[in-house]
Write an enzyme that holds these catalytic residues in place. Structure first.
Site, PDB file in Angstrom:
ATOM      1  N   ALA A 253       0.819  -1.204  -0.082  1.00 33.04           N
ATOM      2  CA  ALA A 253       0.055   0.046   0.099  1.00 33.04           C
ATOM      3  C   ALA A 253       0.922   1.082   0.061  1.00 33.04           C
ATOM      4  O   ALA A 253       1.649   1.749   1.142  1.00 33.04           O
ATOM      5  CB  ALA A 253      -0.990  -0.083   1.193  1.00 33.04           C
ATOM      6  N   GLU A 254       0.970   1.929  -1.118  1.00 32.36           N
ATOM      7  CA  GLU A 254       1.884   3.028  -1.223  1.00 32.36           C
ATOM      8  C   GLU A 254       1.522   4.202  -0.301  1.00 32.36           C
ATOM      9  O   GLU A 254       2.414   4.976   0.275  1.00 32.36           O
ATOM     10  CB  GLU A 254       2.204   3.409  -2.710  1.00 32.36           C
TER      11      GLU A 254
ATOM     12  N   PHE B  34       8.634   0.325  -7.984  1.00 34.50           N
ATOM     13  CA  PHE B  34       8.763   0.933  -9.372  1.00 34.50           C
ATOM     14  C   PHE B  34       8.206   2.161  -9.542  1.00 34.50           C
ATOM     15  O   PHE B  34       7.159   2.606  -8.998  1.00 34.50           O
ATOM     16  CB  PHE B  34       8.286  -0.119 -10.627  1.00 34.50           C
TER      17      PHE B  34
ATOM     18  N   GLY C 241       6.090   3.476 -11.870  1.00 32.78           N
ATOM     19  CA  GLY C 241       5.071   3.896 -11.901  1.00 32.78           C
ATOM     20  C   GLY C 241       4.043   3.669 -10.688  1.00 32.78           C
ATOM     21  O   GLY C 241       2.795   3.760 -10.946  1.00 32.78           O
ATOM     22  N   PHE C 242       4.578   3.019  -9.684  1.00 34.03           N
ATOM     23  CA  PHE C 242       3.877   2.646  -8.584  1.00 34.03           C
ATOM     24  C   PHE C 242       3.867   3.803  -7.475  1.00 34.03           C
ATOM     25  O   PHE C 242       3.212   3.662  -6.423  1.00 34.03           O
ATOM     26  CB  PHE C 242       4.446   1.468  -7.903  1.00 34.03           C
TER      27      PHE C 242
ATOM     28  N   PRO D 160       0.123   5.951  -6.589  1.00 31.38           N
ATOM     29  CA  PRO D 160      -0.838   6.048  -5.282  1.00 31.38           C
ATOM     30  C   PRO D 160      -0.294   6.715  -4.041  1.00 31.38           C
ATOM     31  O   PRO D 160      -1.392   7.036  -3.139  1.00 31.38           O
ATOM     32  CB  PRO D 160      -1.005   4.502  -4.970  1.00 31.38           C
TER      33      PRO D 160
ATOM     34  N   HIS E 159       6.437   0.211 -15.240  1.00 31.08           N
ATOM     35  CA  HIS E 159       7.679  -0.215 -14.475  1.00 31.08           C
ATOM     36  C   HIS E 159       8.963   0.524 -15.255  1.00 31.08           C
ATOM     37  O   HIS E 159       9.839   0.083 -14.936  1.00 31.08           O
ATOM     38  CB  HIS E 159       7.919  -1.598 -14.995  1.00 31.08           C
TER      39      HIS E 159
END
Lengths: 321, 376
Positions: free
Chosen positions: A56-57, A80, A82-83, A86, A126
């Site tokens: 859970a970012e 990564f 792109g994550f 959040p 990614h």
């Protein structure tokens, strides 16, 4: 020492130096991170210093903020590039602004480590270059080491900073080896550095693009063009001194980056250099960048990412003025 | 509106002030009966005084003195009970409507006024002992639930809870609303709280409306039941009953501080005013509904209870005088608040020097100086 091992050694030094330093992230403990940057650190420092967190970012960054309020110095790994989105709200509306909102009464010594950029042929989300989102946000410091030596020292300096630091690791460089001088740091965290001397044109860039710029410089040399290369290192704040010195000597500049060009870091540096050194310029500052499209599927990344040839094309355009 | 689950509801005081513990209140009965008359009068005084402040602040906004005001009118019991339940060593993370919570912990109400007047985005220093470990308001819904959880993780890591010493072990209480409960951050906070067994109470004030959106649009099931899904004991209270709020929060905080992990409380209450002074509740809810909640007013309820216990007219007169004095004081001090210097916006963006900020501060100073004496 490979770049990933250098950051690992820097993290180890920080963990050893203060028991208030914590590492937090998904899969960073037993696995050692998907890029193995934190390998062995949980075994050495324990599960309470190197935390395998829930996936859970926003939770990661938000709880890191609370830990900083409780006197810790959390280092968060986002798996990564792109994550990170959040967690974007917690980074931009909370982490970046809390020192200001507390009128200086609280400091926010939180480091967010993000592997970023292309060249590894990965799948969606990614391989992104989100640096402009963070450099656009006041209250954050943004840095990107491009060598193992910088990886070792800059991560320690980022952790020591009382301000939040977005620490962008060019993931394609994790396996690149280089000398690490563990006895003394070469430069402070926010200094840019001339990595190659030249007289005809200045190339400026950051992260993995530094290697590409050096390749371009080597190719140009064979054709009789002398290229100077500057590694930005700090994306916010930008250390303009070495860049302006260089441009005043060469009269020309090209900025190279993987990120899309529109409202990018290269746009900002180009505009600032034109404002500050206009009369030294023989040509407009040019930008070489990724295109203004979503990062493409891996089979097209070779066409998307600037390479030495695209940089040299810009060099030729500049020299033709 | 979701019907209230009466079997689960902890309530001591009926709407008319009758002391009649609900079945679910029985486990807390002894705690409530241990309260002294002075404690009960303090609860009433807290509620009444802050209502006077709240009305005054609303008036100040209407008169152009504040940019915005989020009224706490109607939610006094949930806030007073929970804040009085916290021990001195506890850490409080409010949302943006917990005016009496902050006051009980020592924050000067003028510091909230400064936020709403546009003088600061913070207003007080949570590390200053006079502010009782109370953190600043957070306007981005639910964000503070993660900060509270991270803080609770720090308490666990530092061994500042679970030692068995209730007078020393620390706990965290975080306030949020029914609207915020739809935010992903609240979910993630509860996940982390469960994973790290933080000494923490999630205190949800369900005031029935997220601006104009009713709670039924936020949830198909009672909100307190969500806590169970994260493995935390969850209790539903009558949020307009200060005794229920105090007893359940005191118990939950003590269980959390003793190592029992996070706890959840849903306080069923109602904001009788607007969400903020920017909205108009008559556009989205009925006067019948408002009137039905007005009959359950937390202050009238407690007053009737205290009168039944023999509280004196002199006591109520004294509370009225204190309320009026606070309202007057806030008005006077609001009008006396100074402005900001242009330079202030550059302060504390970073803790260490930042060349871009320094350059821009200098540029503005030079620009402003260029007008001085320019006409001569």
């Amino acid at each position: 020492m490979p770049f990933s091992r250098a950051i690992n050694a820097g993290l180890r030094a920080a963990l050893s130096g203060s028991d208030r330093v914590l590492l937090m992230g998904e899969d960073i403990g037993k696995l050692g991170g998907v890029f193995r940057v934190t390998e062995g650190l949980q075994a050495e420092f324990g599960e309470q210093r190197v935390l395998d967190t829930p996936l859970a970012e926003s939770g990661l960054v938000g709880t890191a903020i609370g830990l900083a309020m409780a006197g810790f110095r959390p280092v968060v790994e986002i798996q990564f590039d792109g994550f990170v989105f959040p967690a974007f709200d917690q980074i931009t509306t909370q982490l970046a602004k809390l020192t200001n909102r507390h009128e200086g009464a609280l400091q926010m010594p939180v480091v967010i480590r993000i592997p970023y950029g292309g060249h590894i042929g990965a799948v969606e989300h990614h391989q992104e270059s989100p640096e402009a989102y963070f450099t656009h946000t006041a209250g954050l410091r943004v840095v990107s080491p491009s060598t193992p030596n910088d990886g070792y020292w800059m991560i320690q300096d980022a952790i020591a900073s009382p301000d939040p630091v977005i620490f962008l690791e060019p993931k394609s460089k994790y396996w690149q080896k280089g000398e690490v001088d563990t006895s003394a740091r070469a430069l402070p965290l926010h200094a840019s550095r001339i990595v190659r001397r030249g007289t005809d044109i200045t190339l400026v860039g950051h992260g993995a693009m530094v290697t590409t710029m050096l390749q371009a410089a080597a190719l140009a040399e064979a054709e009789g063009t002398s290229i100077e290369v500057v590694d930005l290192r700090s994306l916010s704040p930008v250390d303009y001194g070495p860049i302006l010195d260089s441009v005043r000597r060469t009269g020309r500049m090209v900025y190279a980056q993987e990120a899309p060009g529109f409202t990018s870091l290269g746009s900002e540096v180009a505009a600032s250099v034109m404002e500050r050194a206009f009369y030294a310029l023989e040509a407009p500052v040019l930008r070489v960048s990724g295109f203004d499209v979503p990062f493409p599927p891996a089979k097209l990344e070779g066409a998307y990412l600037p390479d030495a040839d695209r940089i040299l094309e810009a060099v030729d355009r500049s020299l033709a003025y | 509106m979701i019907p209230v689950d009466d079997a689960a509801l902890v309530r001591f005081l009926e709407a008319d002030g009758t002391f009649a513990p609900s079945p679910a209140a029985e486990p807390y009965r002894q705690a409530v009966e241990s309260l002294s008359d002075a404690d009960l009068e303090t609860f009433y005084r807290d509620m009444a005084v802050i209502r006077a402040f709240d009305v005054q602040a609303t008036n100040l906004q209407r008169q152009g003195q504040l940019a915005l005001w989020p009224p706490s009118y109607g939610q006094e019991a949930a806030q007073v009970g929970s804040a009085r339940a916290a021990r001195a060593q506890d850490h409080l993370f409010p949302s943006y409507r917990e005016h009496v919570v902050t006051k009980i912990r020592g924050v000067d109400p003028i510091d909230i006024i400064r936020v709403m007047r546009g003088l600061t985005h913070g207003g007080w220093d949570p590390t200053d002992p006079k502010n009782g470990n109370t953190h600043i308001y957070t306007l981005v819904l639910g964000s503070q639930t993660l900060h509270a959880t991270g803080f609770g993780m720090g308490l666990v890591f530092d061994g500042r809870c679970g030692t068995g010493d209730l007078d020393r072990d620390e706990a965290v209480i975080v306030y949020y609303g029914d609207g915020a409960s739809s935010q992903g951050d609240v979910h993630e906070a509860m996940v982390f709280a469960g994973s790290y067994r933080t000494p923490e109470v999630f205190f949800l004030q369900n005031n029935q409306w997220a601006i104009s959106v009713p709670v039924a649009t936020q949830s198909r099931s009672p909100l307190y039941k969500r806590g169970e899904g994260y493995g935390m004991p969850s209790t539903l209270i009558d949020g307009n009953d200060v005794l229920a709020s105090w007893a359940v929060t005191r118990t939950a905080l003590d269980e959390a501080r003793a190592g029992g992990g996070p706890q959840a409380i849903e306080a069923m209450t109602y904001r009788l005013g607007a969400h903020t002074t920017s909205d108009d509740p008559t556009k989205y809810r009925t006067s019948d509904e408002e009137e039905s909640w007005r009959r359950r007013d937390p202050i009238a309820r407690m007053k009737a209870f205290l009168i039944g216990k023999g509280a004196s007219d002199a006591f109520f007169a004294d509370v009225d005088a204190e309320s009026q004095a606070l309202a007057d004081d806030v008005r006077t001090r609001t009008n006396a608040l100074g402005g900001l210097e242009r330079d202030d916006m550059f302060a504390h963006v970073y803790s260490e020097q930042h060349p871009l900020v320094d350059e821009q501060r200098q540029w503005l100073a030079d620009y402003e100086a260029s007008f001085e004496g320019g006409a001569s």
